[in-house]
Design a protein around this motif. Structure first.
Motif, PDB file in Angstrom:
ATOM      1  N   ASP A   1      -1.372  -5.650  -3.424  1.00 20.14           N
ATOM      2  CA  ASP A   1      -2.322  -6.735  -3.695  1.00 20.14           C
ATOM      3  C   ASP A   1      -3.507  -6.686  -2.742  1.00 20.14           C
ATOM      4  O   ASP A   1      -4.639  -7.002  -3.124  1.00 20.14           O
TER       5      ASP A   1
ATOM      6  N   ARG B   1      -6.396  -4.529  -4.131  1.00 19.97           N
ATOM      7  CA  ARG B   1      -6.827  -4.741  -5.518  1.00 19.97           C
ATOM      8  C   ARG B   1      -8.322  -4.509  -5.706  1.00 19.97           C
ATOM      9  O   ARG B   1      -8.785  -4.327  -6.831  1.00 19.97           O
ATOM     10  N   ASP B   2      -9.070  -4.513  -4.599  1.00 20.42           N
ATOM     11  CA  ASP B   2     -10.513  -4.261  -4.705  1.00 20.42           C
ATOM     12  C   ASP B   2     -10.840  -2.772  -4.646  1.00 20.42           C
ATOM     13  O   ASP B   2     -11.999  -2.379  -4.804  1.00 20.42           O
TER      14      ASP B   2
ATOM     15  N   GLN C   1      -7.064  -5.117 -16.004  1.00 19.84           N
ATOM     16  CA  GLN C   1      -7.899  -6.310 -16.138  1.00 19.84           C
ATOM     17  C   GLN C   1      -7.122  -7.561 -15.750  1.00 19.84           C
ATOM     18  O   GLN C   1      -7.657  -8.466 -15.093  1.00 19.84           O
ATOM     19  N   ALA C   2      -5.842  -7.604 -16.123  1.00 15.34           N
ATOM     20  CA  ALA C   2      -5.014  -8.769 -15.801  1.00 15.34           C
ATOM     21  C   ALA C   2      -4.848  -8.924 -14.287  1.00 15.34           C
ATOM     22  O   ALA C   2      -4.747 -10.047 -13.774  1.00 15.34           O
ATOM     23  N   ARG C   3      -4.829  -7.798 -13.565  1.00 23.02           N
ATOM     24  CA  ARG C   3      -4.706  -7.838 -12.099  1.00 23.02           C
ATOM     25  C   ARG C   3      -6.069  -7.851 -11.417  1.00 23.02           C
ATOM     26  O   ARG C   3      -6.144  -7.835 -10.199  1.00 23.02           O
ATOM     27  N   ASP C   4      -7.126  -7.866 -12.213  1.00 23.26           N
ATOM     28  CA  ASP C   4      -8.496  -7.863 -11.682  1.00 23.26           C
ATOM     29  C   ASP C   4      -8.762  -6.619 -10.846  1.00 23.26           C
ATOM     30  O   ASP C   4      -9.411  -6.676  -9.788  1.00 23.26           O
TER      31      ASP C   4
ATOM     32  N   PHE D   1     -10.448  -2.846 -10.220  1.00 25.93           N
ATOM     33  CA  PHE D   1     -11.663  -2.098 -10.556  1.00 25.93           C
ATOM     34  C   PHE D   1     -11.238  -0.692 -10.957  1.00 25.93           C
ATOM     35  O   PHE D   1     -10.725   0.067 -10.140  1.00 25.93           O
TER      36      PHE D   1
END
Length: 336
Positions: free
Chosen positions: A74, A77-78, A97-100, A102
């Protein structure tokens, strides 16, 4: 290998085209450019291409290879995540997309074309037949473009002979891009004989690079005492080249990953060596193998060229501002 202190003569029939194709170039460039632009780590879902040398080289630069997106912490995630050249099911970008997350999609444009052809068949109400090999990432990705129950996998002539369409539905087919041209043609002949209304894809599914490499091997194989294909054991297009060499007149054909894997004790007396490389094998490994034989034989090179490839697939817009060095581009192009 040597007679009275003199090296035995060896003709190396070097195939062209061989090695990296435009889709592989693009996929590797995407990872290298993402590392340049965003810094490490850059996550890569599945091997970007099926080659240990390439994967290890990218890992040294800061790429982290994963099999599933839930392996990304987590806290990261970026960070960018790249999808491999083989393509992914629709569920994968949906999960990203659900986990945001890239993500950068490095799917080969020719694989994406097959996805679109399969979806076009389905839009026209056809049940889709995919000619391919179960478990291959490209097959998993293509089947994952359509709802379950709307696409069936055909692996062999026997599958083609026994397939029963659901409720008499109209049929359309596509193929994995890296198949043997001959095997695929035989399967499709059976399907067309059984289902005269079977709809072909709008364009050839087997990619130009697969066809070109098989044509060159077919030209070089007759009379070869040994034919070496440089490639990974999990590379479909490389394994098909071994089969083509054996069918086309080579006495023996082997798949090797690099010079260190050459089975010298098994090679025996040879006068003509065929040599090619799968679409995910870099040229530096071909040169390494030529050098290994040149250390033991008096090598002369004979070219077996059947086509010239000038295709270039650009990277996505987000990475087009990245300037790669000469060393970066040498790696991207397989030169080291």
């Amino acid at each position: 290998m040597a007679t009275n202190g003199h090296k035995q003569a060896l003709t190396v029939r070097l195939c062209g085209p061989r090695g990296f194709c435009a889709g592989v170039d693009r996929a590797i460039q995407i990872v290298v450019a993402a590392l340049k632009k965003y810094g490490p780590p850059v996550y890569v879902r599945h091997e970007i291409v099926h080659n240990r040398y390439v994967v290890e080289g990218l890992r040294e630069r800061g790429a982290v290879f994963i099999e599933e997106l839930d392996e990304i912490p987590d806290a990261h995630r970026d960070r960018p995540v790249v999808f491999s050249a083989h393509g992914v099911p629709k569920s994968v970008p949906a999960q990203a997309q659900a986990r945001d997350l890239f993500y950068l999609d490095a799917t080969c444009p020719l694989v994406s074309k097959v996805h679109k052809q399969a979806m076009r068949h389905q839009r026209h109400g056809r049940h889709v037949l995919l000619v391919g090999h179960a478990g291959h990432p490209e097959v998993i990705g293509t089947m994952g473009q359509l709802p379950e129950g709307t696409i069936s996998l055909i692996e062999t002539v026997e599958d083609a002979e026994s397939f029963r369409p659901p409720d008499g539905a109209p049929l359309g087919y596509v193929t994995q891009t890296t198949l043997s041209v001959e095997d695929t043609a035989e399967i499709i002949r059976v399907l067309e004989a059984r289902f005269p209304d079977l709809q072909a894809p709008a364009a050839e599914s087997i990619c130009y690079a697969t066809t070109n490499r098989q044509d060159a091997v077919r030209k070089a194989a007759p009379g070869a005492d040994l034919f070496l294909i440089v490639g990974a054991p999990n590379s479909s297009n490389s394994r098909r080249l071994v089969e083509v060499a054996e069918r086309s007149g080579a006495r023996r054909a082997l798949l090797v990953q690099r010079a260190a894997d050459l089975p010298w004790d098994e090679i025996g007396e040879i006068a003509v060596l065929g040599l090619s490389a799968g679409a995910s094998a870099p040229e530096v490994l071909v040169e390494e193998i030529i050098d290994a034989f040149a250390a033991r034989y008096q090598v002369s090179i004979e070219l077996a060229v059947t086509a010239e490839e000038n295709e270039v697939f650009p990277v996505m817009r987000a990475l087009r501002d990245v300037e790669l060095t000469r060393a970066d581009m040498a790696f991207v192009n397989g030169a080291g």
